[in-house]
Design an enzyme around this catalytic site. Structure first.
Site, PDB file in Angstrom:
ATOM      1  N   GLN A  28       0.854  -1.271  -0.115  1.00  0.00           N
ATOM      2  CA  GLN A  28       0.099   0.033   0.039  1.00  0.00           C
ATOM      3  C   GLN A  28       0.939   1.329  -0.027  1.00  0.00           C
ATOM      4  O   GLN A  28       0.552   2.152  -0.731  1.00  0.00           O
ATOM      5  CB  GLN A  28      -0.927   0.018   1.370  1.00  0.00           C
ATOM      6  CG  GLN A  28      -1.948  -1.204   1.212  1.00  0.00           C
ATOM      7  CD  GLN A  28      -2.846  -1.256   2.188  1.00  0.00           C
ATOM      8  OE1 GLN A  28      -2.636  -0.550   3.254  1.00  0.00           O
ATOM      9  NE2 GLN A  28      -3.554  -2.195   2.530  1.00  0.00           N
ATOM     10  N   ASP A  51      -1.932 -11.812   4.259  1.00  0.00           N
ATOM     11  CA  ASP A  51      -3.422 -11.730   4.344  1.00  0.00           C
ATOM     12  C   ASP A  51      -4.171 -13.237   4.700  1.00  0.00           C
ATOM     13  O   ASP A  51      -5.236 -13.438   5.188  1.00  0.00           O
ATOM     14  CB  ASP A  51      -4.125 -11.263   3.328  1.00  0.00           C
ATOM     15  CG  ASP A  51      -4.024  -9.977   3.134  1.00  0.00           C
ATOM     16  OD1 ASP A  51      -3.740  -9.144   4.165  1.00  0.00           O
ATOM     17  OD2 ASP A  51      -4.387  -9.135   1.956  1.00  0.00           O
TER      18      ASP A  51
END
Ligand code: S3P
Length: 436
Positions: free
Chosen positions: A173, A318
């Site tokens: 990100q 994740d």
């Protein structure tokens, strides 16, 4: 998008999972496709996008910035971009639960001559934003946060300076926010990513006409305008991970997950499953809009514990909640090194999984930089908490497939952030999953 998850769900032990299961579109790639299309000149089409809370929030923010987004209940999204000229939105941009939406958008709109405030829900308001605001400030942007967390206010700046930046944390990100800001800078932006985090932004930018060089750890993006294009989004490897893990928890299971993203920066979980003894096969490998995609065949096998090294964590980040559940049920200990980033996700995932698994009879031992999971557990059912976190909710729900009594997950509605069809898909595979 209609929220489809009940506030609490109960999963019970049952027969093997079988069949071909459709997996929703990739969340990371959908966010990026929406944002680049909204910046580009002309009309882009996005097929196979994830229709879920997080991506709908990004689309709504882009509409507030001036893009036209026509997103039917099913089918292709049409985005009429603004040719790089976004307008200051009338109100606050609400990114909901989505860290990707907030961080990438903050980078994309810095340096575009507009001001905006980006906010989100209570979970997003706890997440660290200094990791993007510090380098964006170094590029010349003026940003304010509340003690380093959202809301973020971006003041109008007409030009940013290109910088050279080495990522201090393993975050795609952050890398992506800087690449997007670099499009509006006055010179090249150089980024070194020693962690090899997911590279979807690098793969997609050139498809929209951006001048980007390098792949892997050293990237250079040059300022410039984007042109519309069409993107097909693969099925999300992270959502596929939950279905694969479900199949591995029930002996005799055999499922096929078609069209799953096989990008090597995302497939660490599946490699670990192989080391744990699972039978996995990627079939019919192909290219879809610059991303590798394959059909994933999964067959249950008894699993053994595994050692996850710190360098493997970015490719698995994740999926670690799902891995913890499999590890709890596997034979022998699992050790996960260097997974501290888990504390900065939609919840503190180490704490949320420790609490949930403890209720189900497995005690995680967490030290400075290491998580130990004893294995041989999942000894009892119970009621556990999602902690406002879609992946914690899905991971703990899976445990009910292996525990003697059912597992009830409170806060299951958070699953809508990334996988609104989770209950439907699980039921289609033969799982007993009920609203509680
Ligand atoms: C994402 C990057 C990862 C990941 C998140 C999606 C992305 O976050 O955990 O679910 O789309 O770039 P970090 O960049 O914070 O590691």
């Amino acid at each position: 998008m209609k929220p489809s998850m009940a506030a609490a769900i109960t999963v019970s032990r049952g027969g093997p999972l079988t069949g071909t299961l459709a997996v929703p579109g990739d969340k990371s790639i959908t966010h990026r496709a929406l944002m680049l299309a909204a910046l580009a000149r002309g009309e882009s089409h996005i097929r196979g996008a994830l229709d879920a809370g997080d991506t709908r929030a990004t689309a709504a923010a882009l509409v507030a910035l001036g893009a036209k987004v026509d997103w039917p209940a099913s089918g292709t999204i049409q985005v009429q971009g603004c040719g790089g000229r976004w307008r200051s939105p009338a109100g606050t941009l609400d990114l909901g639960n989505s860290g990707t939406g907030m961080r990438l958008l903050a980078g994309a709109l810095a340096g575009r001559g507009i001001s905006a405030t980006l906010d989100g829900d209570a979970s997003l308001r706890r997440r660290p934003m200094e990791r993007i605001t510090a380098p964006l400030r170094a590029m010349g942007a003026t940003l304010q946060t509340r003690n380093g967390c959202p809301p973020i206010t971006v003041a109008a700046a007409d030009r940013l300076h290109g910088i050279a930046y080495r990522l201090p944390v393993a975050s795609a990100q952050v890398k992506s926010a800087l690449l997007l800001a670099g499009l509006a800078a006055d010179g090249p932006t150089r980024i070194v990513d020693p962690f090899h985090t997911r590279d979807h932004t690098e793969r997609m930018l050139p498809r929209f006409g951006a001048a980007l060089r390098g792949r892997g750890d050293a990237l250079i993006v040059r300022p410039g305008a984007l042109e519309c294009t069409d993107i097909t989004v693969p099925a999300d490897a992270s959502s596929a991970a939950f279905l694969a893990a479900a199949a591995l928890l029930v002996p005799g299971s055999r499922i096929l997950l078609p069209g799953v993203g096989a990008n090597p920066t995302r497939t660490g979980f599946f490699d670990l499953l192989g080391r744990m003894g699972a039978s996995l096969e990627w079939r019919n490998l192909r290219d879809v809009s610059g991303e590798p995609v394959a059909d994933l065949h999964v067959e249950a096998r008894p699993l053994t514990g595994v050692r996850v090294e710190a360098r493997e964590v970015p490719r698995t980040i994740d999926e670690l909640p799902a891995l913890m559940v499999l590890a709890a049920g596997a034979a022998g200990e699992t050790v996960i090194e260097g997974a501290d980033e888990l504390r900065h996700k939609e919840s503190d995932r180490i704490e949320a999984m420790r609490a949930g698994l403890e209720t189900l009879g497995t005690e995680l031992r967490v030290s400075a930089n290491r998580i130990r999971i004893p294995g041989g557990g999942l000894g009892r059912g119970g009621r556990v908490e999602a902690a406002c976190d879609h992946r914690v909710a899905m991971a703990l729900a899976l445990a009910g497939l292996a525990t003697p009594e059912p597992v009830t997950v409170a806060g299951a509605e958070w699953i809508d952030a990334s996988f609104p069809d989770f209950a439907e898909r699980m039921r289609a595979a033969g799982v007993t999953l009920e609203a509680a």
